[in-house]
Design a protein around this motif. Sequence first.
Motif, mmCIF file in Angstrom:
data_model
loop_
_atom_site.group_PDB
_atom_site.id
_atom_site.type_symbol
_atom_site.label_atom_id
_atom_site.label_comp_id
_atom_site.label_asym_id
_atom_site.label_seq_id
_atom_site.Cartn_x
_atom_site.Cartn_y
_atom_site.Cartn_z
ATOM 1 N N ALA A 256 2.882 128.849 -13.489
ATOM 2 C CA ALA A 256 1.819 129.605 -14.153
ATOM 3 C C ALA A 256 2.314 130.923 -14.736
ATOM 4 C CB ALA A 256 0.683 129.875 -13.163
ATOM 5 N N GLN A 257 3.557 131.315 -14.417
ATOM 6 C CA GLN A 257 4.089 132.567 -14.930
ATOM 7 C C GLN A 257 4.446 132.427 -16.407
ATOM 8 O OE1 GLN A 257 3.841 135.150 -12.672
ATOM 9 N NE2 GLN A 257 2.934 133.394 -11.603
ATOM 10 N N PHE A 258 4.553 133.572 -17.072
ATOM 11 C CA PHE A 258 4.968 133.577 -18.481
ATOM 12 C C PHE A 258 6.490 133.616 -18.540
ATOM 13 C CE2 PHE A 258 6.276 136.086 -22.223
ATOM 14 C CZ PHE A 258 5.866 135.194 -23.207
ATOM 15 N N TRP A 259 7.085 132.534 -19.023
ATOM 16 C CA TRP A 259 8.543 132.443 -19.070
ATOM 17 C C TRP A 259 9.012 132.801 -20.474
ATOM 18 C CZ3 TRP A 259 10.859 132.301 -14.587
ATOM 19 C CH2 TRP A 259 10.149 131.810 -13.487
ATOM 20 N N GLY A 260 9.159 134.109 -20.703
ATOM 21 C CA GLY A 260 9.556 134.590 -22.021
ATOM 22 C C GLY A 260 11.046 134.413 -22.270
ATOM 23 N N ASP A 261 11.416 134.504 -23.534
ATOM 24 C CA ASP A 261 12.808 134.340 -23.950
ATOM 25 C C ASP A 261 13.402 135.708 -24.258
ATOM 26 O OD1 ASP A 261 15.204 133.367 -24.801
ATOM 27 O OD2 ASP A 261 14.447 132.440 -26.633
ATOM 28 N N ASN A 262 14.633 135.952 -23.806
ATOM 29 C CA ASN A 262 15.281 137.236 -24.099
ATOM 30 C C ASN A 262 16.273 137.125 -25.247
ATOM 31 O OD1 ASN A 262 17.219 135.728 -22.701
ATOM 32 N ND2 ASN A 262 18.105 137.515 -21.692
ATOM 33 N N HIS A 263 16.233 135.989 -25.987
ATOM 34 C CA HIS A 263 17.131 135.793 -27.130
ATOM 35 C C HIS A 263 16.407 136.129 -28.429
ATOM 36 C CE1 HIS A 263 19.474 133.717 -24.131
ATOM 37 N NE2 HIS A 263 20.452 133.528 -24.995
#
Length: 264
Positions: A256-263
Amino acid sequence: MCIRDRYIPVHPLHGQNINSRNSTTAASGYTRTEINQMASSSTFLVLTTLLALLSWQAIASDPSPLQDFCVADKDSHVRVNGFVCKDPKDVKADDFFLAANLDKPRDTTVSKVGSNVTLINVMRIPGLNTLGISLARIDYAPLGENPPHTHPRATEILTVLEGTLYVGFVTSNQDNKLFAKMLNKGDVFVFPEGLIHFQFNPCPDKPAVAIAALSSQNPGAITIANAVFGSKPPISDDVLAKAFQVEKKTVDWLQAQFWGDNHN
């Protein structure tokens, strides 16, 4: 309540539960001996195919250039492994250039992990096509990290420009051995192709910066947490709870967490 049919394998020849005691050969018209022979033959073909695929992967790499350059023609509708070459008569110096401003700091607040990866690959410089190389600038906030990830198509060599980084990689099964090192400004570390690796800034009050070179025009990146818990559609929590030996509610919370991208 467990729904057994979701997990019970089905016989490939007649679509019946292979654990069923009532399965017969009447529907297929073959004797049990003939079915066993066909199953053995099918198994051999499957194994042969898998070995061929594994052998291909073992020697796969970016294609070597057969001419001075092969600038990517991104407008071509032809699909190949990489990009079709632009006509050399149409190639310009700008095909090998990018005003990337890699001397400028990046915003590390845009990701929850406190890092920002600026990748320069063939998608940004068409002239990299077939040359088997790319690079990235990585900015780390204090206590920021580039979380565990892999590059499926590239080895990476990283050098620290500013600050301190704790870095490492883990070998494949069965050992899963960790090789880790604390790096300071000017230090260099290598991450072998395909292995899970990470970088972490252990300083609570100072950012860090690194430059990485990668042995592919398009190295790819698979961030482990994002892939496992942020896949679309999600992986069954039954599978992940078993794999990580945790309760399903823990898996559900992670998914349920927001899995953001760091690219970028």
